[in-house]
Design a protein around this motif. Structure first.
Motif, PDB file in Angstrom:
ATOM      1  N   VAL A   1     -67.215  47.621  -9.943  1.00 38.95           N
ATOM      2  CA  VAL A   1     -66.741  46.453  -9.203  1.00 38.95           C
ATOM      3  C   VAL A   1     -65.346  46.136  -9.724  1.00 38.95           C
ATOM      4  CG1 VAL A   1     -69.017  45.503  -8.679  1.00 38.95           C
ATOM      5  CG2 VAL A   1     -67.883  44.858 -10.798  1.00 38.95           C
TER       6      VAL A   1
ATOM      7  N   THR B   1     -66.276  46.921  -4.197  1.00 41.64           N
ATOM      8  CA  THR B   1     -67.453  47.639  -4.672  1.00 41.64           C
ATOM      9  C   THR B   1     -67.297  49.130  -4.380  1.00 41.64           C
ATOM     10  OG1 THR B   1     -68.594  47.261  -2.569  1.00 41.64           O
ATOM     11  CG2 THR B   1     -68.972  45.659  -4.320  1.00 41.64           C
TER      12      THR B   1
ATOM     13  N   TRP C   1     -72.092  41.562  -5.800  1.00 41.48           N
ATOM     14  CA  TRP C   1     -71.717  42.941  -6.076  1.00 41.48           C
ATOM     15  C   TRP C   1     -72.307  43.931  -5.071  1.00 41.48           C
ATOM     16  CZ3 TRP C   1     -72.493  43.070 -12.128  1.00 41.48           C
ATOM     17  CH2 TRP C   1     -71.443  42.350 -12.736  1.00 41.48           C
TER      18      TRP C   1
END
Length: 511
Positions: free
Chosen positions: A326, A317, A287
């Protein structure tokens, strides 16, 4: 008496809670159905998580236009590129188990892996595969795997022929073919196909019982949505297309109910019950932005003061009103998917549709705004206008070409001269031949792209596809001539945003 009063009070509380939940469900259904109707979407399924718990999951519309079977929470759709998170997640499990590292060189696992430059080929890491910074252009090479009989390994072996678009690790080029390579890395490390490994590591433990990894499995199940292609005011059913050779980039077929389980697992940082399938550290890695791209002033205004856009490993992201977001979308022949999560808020939204209009992303924002209690924007009309603009641009590109047609011309080379074999190092063999008095072009390794050729102008012919094509309609091929007046090669022009026929550089092979 006191026991009876307590019992009665408990029933009243339960009734009030059920009434509140039912009222919430009705609100979600009304709002989502209004989007489906506005977008003319035949069918869709939606799942919503708040505070880590499921607050809504249901289906809307029908499995196929003109038929009556309703979509529900268990209806299957292609999730297409949302498969990529399963691939990065698979590699995260292997990293967590100490079996490999993100920064291992790709050639350690795939000795045959080559790109446009030997130095780049040697330096390319697994991390590079997953974050789209290889130096290849967006969607470059998709023409090789699309509707072809090449295996994933054969496709990967051909990417050395693709041109460099930007400096290695110095730009973002969304690359399906690099995810094919990532799938082959999983196979090299585990001795199992990516699909077998995903089944073992995620689908079975998470009880994603409806999820499948190949269109070949559709025949043995039920409640499967039919893909549709928008054409004017109509959404026309089209056939499922097999994507097995690029499955690691987009092959999973799932339901809203199953994708809810996947999002809950993600929001729980890789923990499933008492099992940690990948560590929180690896979740953070996936992430974390690895490549970034600009945010326009308009986007900053619309998306709550957004300051960055980026791509991690299998996930887009960004931020929304200062909160981590996300997400990923997926496009398949006749279907789209969208998965969006706000990890700090434990919010997740999945939208699966059986048409190619991009309803999912902006509907997700309306849902998230409601969950966060934010002022409502007119996301619906903004999305409809964007879609109209997309289709208008596509029509304009075709019109530009049809307007440029020169009427009354004749080809300088006859049918006998241009018939024969042409070869492209990237794409493979293409054959032009006369069949039943008609000229045909046969993409040898992609038989579903076969087309009849009708004279367009000069030495250019129109491609009249024998099968329905989701991503393109109009196209032409020019038969190029050498200095001796003989056919020397093929030059394609098929205007679309996804499958780049211009990458095919086919030259004449002596018959």
């Amino acid at each position: 008496m006191k026991k009876n009063i307590k019992y009665l009070f408990g029933l009243l509380v339960l009734f009030a809670q059920l009434s509140f939940v039912n009222a919430q469900d009705a609100d979600w259904k009304t709002m989502i159905e209004s989007w489906r109707v506005a977008y003319n979407t035949p069918g869709m399924s939606v799942g919503i998580i708040r505070n880590g718990e499921v607050v809504f999951v249901d289906g809307f519309g029908v499995l196929e236009e003109g038929k009556s079977i309703k979509a529900d929470k268990n209806t299957l759709y292609s999730i297409a590129s949302n498969t990529k998170a399963f691939i990065s997640g698979s590699i995260a499990t292997l990293v967590s188990e100490g079996k490999m590292n993100w920064d291992d060189r790709v050639q350690k696992y795939l000795p045959y892996f080559e790109l446009y430059d030997p130095c780049v080929s040697e330096m390319m890491t697994v991390r590079d595969l997953l974050c789209h910074r290889s130096g290849l252009g967006t969607f470059s090479g998709d023409v090789v795997w699309y509707r072809s009989d090449y295996s994933a390994e054969e496709v990967v072996k051909r990417v050395a022929e693709l041109p460099q678009e930007f400096e290695f690790r110095n730009g973002f080029g969304y690359s399906n073919v690099m995810y094919l390579a990532a799938g082959e890395v999983i196979s090299s490390v585990t001795g199992k196909s990516w699909a077998e490994y995903v089944q073992e590591k995620f689908l079975t433990p998470l009880d994603m019982d409806r999820t499948i990894t190949s269109t070949n499995d559709i025949a043995s199940t039920s409640n499967v949505a039919t893909p549709h292609k928008p054409e004017g005011e109509m959404c026309n059913p089209i056939d499922w297309v097999n994507w097995d050779n690029m499955g690691a980039a987009g092959g999973i077929i799932s339901s809203a109910e199953d994708m809810i389980k996947w999002m809950q697992f993600q929001l729980n940082n890789g923990i499933n019950g008492n099992d940690t399938l990948f560590t929180r550290r690896e979740q953070t890695t996936m992430w974390t932005p690895h490549v970034n791209y600009p945010v326009s002033d308009r986007a900053r205004e619309v998306y709550g003061g957004r300051n960055f856009n980026g791509y991690g490993l299998g996930w887009g992201t960004t931020e929304y009103h200062g909160k981590q977001m996300v997400s990923h979308t997926g496009g398949y022949d006749g279907m789209y998917s969208a998965v969006t999560m706000l990890p700090t808020e434990k919010i997740g939204v999945v939208i699966l549709t059986n048409t190619m209009d991009g309803i999912g992303t902006l509907l997700s924002y309306e849902i998230i705004d409601r969950l966060l209690g934010l002022p409502q924007q007119d996301w619906k009309n903004r999305g409809i206008n964007q879609d109209k603009g997309h289709w208008a641009d596509r029509a304009a590109r075709i019109k530009e070409r049809t307007d440029a047609r020169i009427m009354g011309t004749k080809p300088s080379m006859d049918v006998v001269a241009i018939s024969g074999l042409y070869r492209c190092p990237l794409f493979g063999d293409i054959r032009i031949l006369e069949e039943n008095g008609k000229l045909t072009i046969d993409f040898v390794h992609s038989p579903q792209l076969k087309a009849r050729l009708s004279h367009w102008h000069n030495d250019t012919y129109q491609l009249e596809w024998l099968e329905e094509q989701a991503w393109f309609e109009f196209g032409t091929v020019q038969i190029q001539m050498n200095n001796s007046g003989k056919p020397s090669g093929l030059l394609f022009d098929v205007p679309n945003d996804d499958i780049f026929f211009e990458e095919i550089k086919a030259v004449r092979v002596t018959p």
